[in-house]
Design an enzyme around this catalytic site. Structure first.
Site, short mmCIF file in Angstrom:
data_model
loop_
_atom_site.label_atom_id
_atom_site.label_comp_id
_atom_site.label_asym_id
_atom_site.label_seq_id
_atom_site.Cartn_x
_atom_site.Cartn_y
_atom_site.Cartn_z
N ALA A 72 -3.75 4.94 -11.83
CA ALA A 72 -3.32 3.62 -13.62
C ALA A 72 -4.21 2.74 -12.97
O ALA A 72 -4.73 2.67 -11.18
CB ALA A 72 -1.46 3.80 -13.32
N GLN A 74 -3.16 -0.23 -11.20
CA GLN A 74 -2.53 -0.77 -10.49
C GLN A 74 -2.14 0.35 -9.27
O GLN A 74 -1.38 0.58 -7.85
CB GLN A 74 -1.32 -1.24 -10.36
CG GLN A 74 -1.33 -2.42 -11.40
CD GLN A 74 -2.33 -4.08 -10.70
OE1 GLN A 74 -2.28 -3.55 -8.88
NE2 GLN A 74 -2.07 -4.59 -11.15
N SER A 75 -2.70 1.33 -9.24
CA SER A 75 -2.31 3.50 -8.26
C SER A 75 -2.57 2.99 -7.39
O SER A 75 -3.47 2.21 -6.60
CB SER A 75 -3.73 4.14 -8.81
OG SER A 75 -4.00 4.25 -7.73
N ASN A 76 -1.25 3.12 -5.93
CA ASN A 76 -1.37 2.38 -4.75
C ASN A 76 -2.47 4.09 -3.85
O ASN A 76 -2.82 3.66 -3.09
CB ASN A 76 -0.03 3.69 -4.12
CG ASN A 76 0.81 2.38 -4.37
OD1 ASN A 76 0.64 1.03 -4.30
ND2 ASN A 76 2.13 2.26 -4.81
#
Length: 230
Positions: A72, A74-76
């Protein structure tokens, strides 16, 4: 038989502390603790650094020049992958969508995300080659990541493909090591409860605690009906 010891790049501060939640324990009538992987000290915190220690160890051992993954917007994991690659002098590349979905039926109906804030901004600061696509299925996103990997290979770079969230045998191994860390820190717990998505955290903890009195309980954190069965 000798202990399996894959190459590892030290990224996180280990062991992360265990904190007792005194008031919550009193309210709930149990002895509740939290494993503070948010205090891992690497790239904003979070449990992904544990996986990346071994994934980057493999990348350096294989002479990889580019690590390609997907997730995604905003993937961590993409954010921490970018930081780990930066430490090791390797290029990170990622195919991303704001909110990938499994089928049209479960496509989320939410506004588009702002691509100039949060992890996507950090990705760019860290030098990640981010390719952002319109929302579609996870399968389509995985195919776009493969296109990105092949693009780098055509340009003569040695590519290592990294599964979404770092969920690979090495990712699971990192959480086997985390289970051993917990055992060394405290008396045995009856239960360890955690969020479970792509599965490597759960696999590693379950393997690391097999044969002990501790049970592991993953809580599905994705809206996928088949996740529990998987």
């Amino acid at each position: 038989m000798s202990e399996f010891a894959p190459p590892r790049v030290p990224l996180v501060l280990r062991p992360t502390p265990l904190h007792r939640l005194s008031r919550a324990s009193e309210d709930l009538g149990l002895d509740l603790w939290i494993k503070r992987d948010d205090l891992s000290g690497f790239a904003g915190g979070g449990n992904k650094g544990r996986k990346l220690e071994y994934l980057l160890g493999q990348a350096l051992a294989e002479g990889a020049e580019v690590l390609v993954t997907y997730g995604a917007t905003q993937s961590n994991f993409v954010r921490q992958l970018g930081a780990a690659c930066s430490v090791c002098g390797i290029q990170a590349a990622a195919a991303v969508m704001d909110l990938p979905f499994n089928t049209l039926a479960d496509r989320p109906q939410v506004p588009a995300l702002d691509g100039s804030t949060g992890n996507i901004l950090l990705d760019r600061i860290l030098g990640v080659d981010v390719r952002r696509y319109p929302d579609a299925t996870w399968d389509e996103l995985e195919a776009l990541a493969e296109d990105l990997a092949r693009e780098n290979e055509r340009e003569g770079r040695k590519v290592m493909r990294v599964p979404v969230g770092g969920s690979s045998p090495l990712g699971a191994f990192a959480f086997r090591a985390a289970a051993q860390e917990i055992v060394q820190q405290a008396e045995p717990f009856d239960w360890i409860v955690f969020a479970s998505s792509s599965g490597s955290t759960q696999t590693g903890l379950a393997f690391g605690l097999a044969g002990t009195r501790t049970k592991v309980q993953g809580i599905a954190c994705d809206p996928e009906p088949d996740l529990v069965e998987d």
